[in-house]
Scaffold this motif. Structure first.
Motif, mmCIF file in Angstrom:
data_model
loop_
_atom_site.group_PDB
_atom_site.id
_atom_site.type_symbol
_atom_site.label_atom_id
_atom_site.label_comp_id
_atom_site.label_asym_id
_atom_site.label_seq_id
_atom_site.Cartn_x
_atom_site.Cartn_y
_atom_site.Cartn_z
ATOM 1 N N GLY A 223 0.799 -1.214 0.000
ATOM 2 C CA GLY A 223 0.000 0.000 0.000
ATOM 3 C C GLY A 223 0.831 1.262 0.000
ATOM 4 N N ALA A 224 1.802 1.328 0.920
ATOM 5 C CA ALA A 224 2.660 2.511 0.979
ATOM 6 C C ALA A 224 3.523 2.621 -0.275
ATOM 7 C CB ALA A 224 3.547 2.454 2.226
ATOM 8 N N GLY A 225 3.951 1.479 -0.808
ATOM 9 C CA GLY A 225 4.738 1.510 -2.041
ATOM 10 C C GLY A 225 3.957 2.125 -3.182
ATOM 11 N N TYR A 226 2.678 1.755 -3.308
ATOM 12 C CA TYR A 226 1.844 2.332 -4.371
ATOM 13 C C TYR A 226 1.673 3.841 -4.165
ATOM 14 C CZ TYR A 226 -2.252 3.618 -7.067
ATOM 15 O OH TYR A 226 -3.110 4.268 -7.921
ATOM 16 N N LEU A 227 1.377 4.260 -2.932
ATOM 17 C CA LEU A 227 1.148 5.674 -2.666
ATOM 18 C C LEU A 227 2.415 6.501 -2.910
ATOM 19 C CD1 LEU A 227 -1.026 5.356 0.559
ATOM 20 C CD2 LEU A 227 -1.808 5.964 -1.736
ATOM 21 N N ILE A 228 3.568 5.974 -2.513
ATOM 22 C CA ILE A 228 4.818 6.694 -2.759
ATOM 23 C C ILE A 228 5.106 6.763 -4.252
ATOM 24 C CG2 ILE A 228 7.324 6.594 -2.419
ATOM 25 C CD1 ILE A 228 6.754 5.397 0.362
ATOM 26 N N TYR A 229 4.806 5.686 -4.974
ATOM 27 C CA TYR A 229 4.986 5.669 -6.429
ATOM 28 C C TYR A 229 4.107 6.724 -7.099
ATOM 29 C CZ TYR A 229 4.901 3.912 -11.228
ATOM 30 O OH TYR A 229 4.964 3.810 -12.593
ATOM 31 N N LYS A 230 2.921 6.974 -6.530
ATOM 32 C CA LYS A 230 1.993 7.961 -7.085
ATOM 33 C C LYS A 230 2.067 9.293 -6.336
ATOM 34 C CE LYS A 230 0.033 5.368 -10.241
ATOM 35 N NZ LYS A 230 0.105 5.683 -11.691
ATOM 36 N N ALA A 231 3.193 9.580 -5.712
ATOM 37 C CA ALA A 231 3.323 10.816 -4.936
ATOM 38 C C ALA A 231 3.090 12.052 -5.793
ATOM 39 C CB ALA A 231 4.701 10.876 -4.279
ATOM 40 N N ARG A 232 3.488 11.994 -7.058
ATOM 41 C CA ARG A 232 3.274 13.132 -7.960
ATOM 42 C C ARG A 232 1.783 13.410 -8.123
ATOM 43 N NH1 ARG A 232 2.334 13.829 -13.368
ATOM 44 N NH2 ARG A 232 2.332 11.566 -13.700
ATOM 45 N N TYR A 233 0.986 12.351 -8.211
ATOM 46 C CA TYR A 233 -0.466 12.525 -8.308
ATOM 47 C C TYR A 233 -1.028 13.142 -7.031
ATOM 48 C CZ TYR A 233 -0.964 9.767 -12.628
ATOM 49 O OH TYR A 233 -0.920 9.329 -13.917
ATOM 50 N N LEU A 234 -0.524 12.690 -5.880
ATOM 51 C CA LEU A 234 -0.998 13.241 -4.608
ATOM 52 C C LEU A 234 -0.645 14.719 -4.483
ATOM 53 C CD1 LEU A 234 -0.100 10.257 -2.252
ATOM 54 C CD2 LEU A 234 -2.386 10.967 -2.943
ATOM 55 N N ASN A 235 0.521 15.101 -4.959
ATOM 56 C CA ASN A 235 0.885 16.526 -4.982
ATOM 57 C C ASN A 235 -0.096 17.314 -5.836
ATOM 58 O OD1 ASN A 235 3.147 16.356 -3.308
ATOM 59 N ND2 ASN A 235 4.533 15.921 -5.007
ATOM 60 N N ALA A 236 -0.444 16.759 -6.995
ATOM 61 C CA ALA A 236 -1.374 17.446 -7.894
ATOM 62 C C ALA A 236 -2.764 17.552 -7.284
ATOM 63 C CB ALA A 236 -1.433 16.715 -9.237
ATOM 64 N N MET A 237 -3.200 16.508 -6.565
ATOM 65 C CA MET A 237 -4.534 16.524 -5.961
ATOM 66 C C MET A 237 -4.673 17.633 -4.926
ATOM 67 S SD MET A 237 -6.460 14.092 -7.300
ATOM 68 C CE MET A 237 -7.715 13.617 -6.113
ATOM 69 N N MET A 238 -3.588 18.025 -4.304
ATOM 70 C CA MET A 238 -3.632 19.108 -3.330
ATOM 71 C C MET A 238 -3.975 20.440 -3.979
ATOM 72 S SD MET A 238 -3.042 17.910 -0.274
ATOM 73 C CE MET A 238 -2.564 19.358 0.656
ATOM 74 N N LEU A 239 -3.797 20.548 -5.288
ATOM 75 C CA LEU A 239 -4.053 21.796 -6.009
ATOM 76 C C LEU A 239 -5.497 21.924 -6.465
ATOM 77 C CD1 LEU A 239 -0.826 21.822 -8.224
ATOM 78 C CD2 LEU A 239 -1.201 22.987 -6.039
ATOM 79 N N GLY A 240 -6.298 20.873 -6.292
ATOM 80 C CA GLY A 240 -7.678 20.895 -6.735
ATOM 81 C C GLY A 240 -7.910 19.942 -7.892
ATOM 82 N N ASP A 241 -9.156 19.527 -8.063
ATOM 83 C CA ASP A 241 -9.482 18.534 -9.084
ATOM 84 C C ASP A 241 -9.207 19.049 -10.489
ATOM 85 O OD1 ASP A 241 -10.241 16.978 -7.006
ATOM 86 O OD2 ASP A 241 -12.342 16.778 -7.593
ATOM 87 N N GLU A 242 -9.579 20.292 -10.764
ATOM 88 C CA GLU A 242 -9.401 20.822 -12.118
ATOM 89 C C GLU A 242 -7.928 20.916 -12.475
ATOM 90 O OE1 GLU A 242 -11.464 24.463 -12.580
ATOM 91 O OE2 GLU A 242 -13.460 23.603 -12.225
ATOM 92 N N THR A 243 -7.130 21.437 -11.551
ATOM 93 C CA THR A 243 -5.696 21.555 -11.811
ATOM 94 C C THR A 243 -5.063 20.179 -11.963
ATOM 95 O OG1 THR A 243 -5.614 23.593 -10.517
ATOM 96 C CG2 THR A 243 -3.521 22.479 -10.944
ATOM 97 N N ALA A 244 -5.448 19.235 -11.083
ATOM 98 C CA ALA A 244 -4.898 17.881 -11.168
ATOM 99 C C ALA A 244 -5.258 17.242 -12.500
ATOM 100 C CB ALA A 244 -5.412 17.034 -10.010
ATOM 101 N N SER A 245 -6.482 17.475 -12.970
ATOM 102 C CA SER A 245 -6.903 16.910 -14.248
ATOM 103 C C SER A 245 -6.086 17.465 -15.407
ATOM 104 C CB SER A 245 -8.391 17.195 -14.465
ATOM 105 O OG SER A 245 -8.842 16.620 -15.673
ATOM 106 N N THR A 246 -5.790 18.754 -15.379
ATOM 107 C CA THR A 246 -4.971 19.348 -16.443
ATOM 108 C C THR A 246 -3.534 18.837 -16.410
ATOM 109 O OG1 THR A 246 -4.395 21.256 -15.051
ATOM 110 C CG2 THR A 246 -6.353 21.454 -16.450
ATOM 111 N N LEU A 247 -3.096 18.355 -15.240
ATOM 112 C CA LEU A 247 -1.749 17.796 -15.113
ATOM 113 C C LEU A 247 -1.702 16.307 -15.460
ATOM 114 C CD1 LEU A 247 -0.609 19.548 -11.798
ATOM 115 C CD2 LEU A 247 0.130 20.085 -14.126
#
Length: 352
Positions: A223-247
């Protein structure tokens, strides 16, 4: 610039590998201290001598009694390892949920996941029996956690983009309902076994066994391995759904995957430790204060800080009212409640 901000900037500049290595060494030392603490104090030389002898790191003749060897190897070492695993798991879950909900007050306890996992475990312990063998309680706890999370999403209408605070309110409401159902199942179950379940619900590590540690450990790794692998996505999600979608983040699908992963992690932790609240709330905030909000750093450091916190809490639980062990959930609840009030004061702009 005040002194605390200067210290934070200095810590943030330390390479991640150095921080991870230093905290890992500190965790090993603290775990050794925790093994030696209890109603029967054991010296550190004996602790590490027993471990080295069992792992065939040393070939020296034992200078300790068989009783102390059993205390170290069969009782306290599995307990301390479980504390580290559970602390790391809950901290990682809290950090991930705070990203996908964009709410700094989110954690598995407040979102009802812990209550759902506890409900599943209660049903397994008091009503179904071990129908799946040793994995019965973890499987039921996972299913309960998953059910709770999707129930919260349904109550909140999955409107994360504009009202993430509603998820917290929904989680609190669902947690009350699931806790009430859990109490009902306890009342309807075998009263001779109910006291054991109630003590388990307060949170404790005293039932840790070598044969059961593999499940929460490998769940944490995956579980932690997957979340760390997707850390870039988690960073983007902090900016809001619309911004994350554009990224390039598939927002809805990724949020669902993270929720399922968090439910699995929480279910695995709760199944073996009972309900331990607020670790996922406090630890990610402490880490972000030290190194900033980049999830490439926040997640692995949250895991280590969570492990350190719960190992330390276990030490306090064993020495505060000797020779009894205070349920560790009581300590984390006290600390977490105070931290929650402080965060509410600091985060007045969070819509709840």
């Amino acid at each position: 610039m005040n002194v605390s901000k200067q210290k934070t900037m200095l810590i943030a500049k330390i390479p991640l590998r150095v921080l991870l290595f230093a905290l890992s060494i500190f965790l090993i030392i603290l775990m050794g201290v925790a093994i030696g603490v209890g109603s029967v104090p054991i010296s550190q030389s004996t602790v590490w001598g027993v471990i080295g002898n069992k792992l065939s790191f040393t070939n020296s003749l034992p200078t300790w009694s068989m009783g102390r060897e059993n205390i170290v190897w069969a009782v306290r070492l599995p307990r301390v390892i479980l504390a580290a695993i559970v602390g790391a798991t809950l901290a990682v879950v809290g950090a991930a949920l705070q990203s996908v909900t964009r709410n700094p007050l989110a954690d598995p306890h407040l979102l009802g996941i812990s209550s759902g996992a506890a409900l599943g475990a209660i049903i397994a312990l008091l009503h179904t029996g071990m129908i799946l063998g040793v994995v019965t309680v973890p499987v039921f706890a996972f299913l309960g956690a998953l059910f709770a999370m999707f129930l919260v999403l349904g109550v909140a209408n999955f409107s994360m983009a504009h009202s993430a605070g509603r998820l917290i309110l929904a989680g609190v409401a669902v947690a009350f309902v699931l806790t009430a159902l859990g109490n009902l199942f306890i009342f309807m179950g075998d009263h001779r076994a109910s006291h054991t379940v109630i003590f388990w619900m307060l949170g404790g590590l005293g039932l840790a066994q070598w044969g059961q540690l593999w499940f929460p450990f490998f769940t944490l790794l995956l579980g932690a391995g997957y979340l760390i692998y997707k850390a870039r996505y988690l960073n983007a999600m902090m900016l809001g759904d619309e911004t994350a979608s554009t990224l390039g983040v598939p927002v809805q699908r990724f949020r669902l995957i993270v929720i399922v992963v968090c439910a699995l992690l929480t279910g695995a932790a709760v199944a073996f430790s009972g309900v331990i609240g607020f670790v996922g709330l406090m630890v990610p905030h402490i880490v972000r204060l030290l190194v900033g909000g980049d999830y490439r750093k926040t997640l692995p450091l949250s895991a280590l800080f969570g492990a350190l916190f719960l190992v330390f809490a276990d030490i306090i639980a064993r020495v505060i009212i000797p020779p009894e062990d205070m349920p560790i959930g009581i300590l984390t609840g006290l600390a977490g409640g105070i931290a929650f009030v402080f965060l509410m004061r600091q985060r007045r702009n969070v819509a709840l």
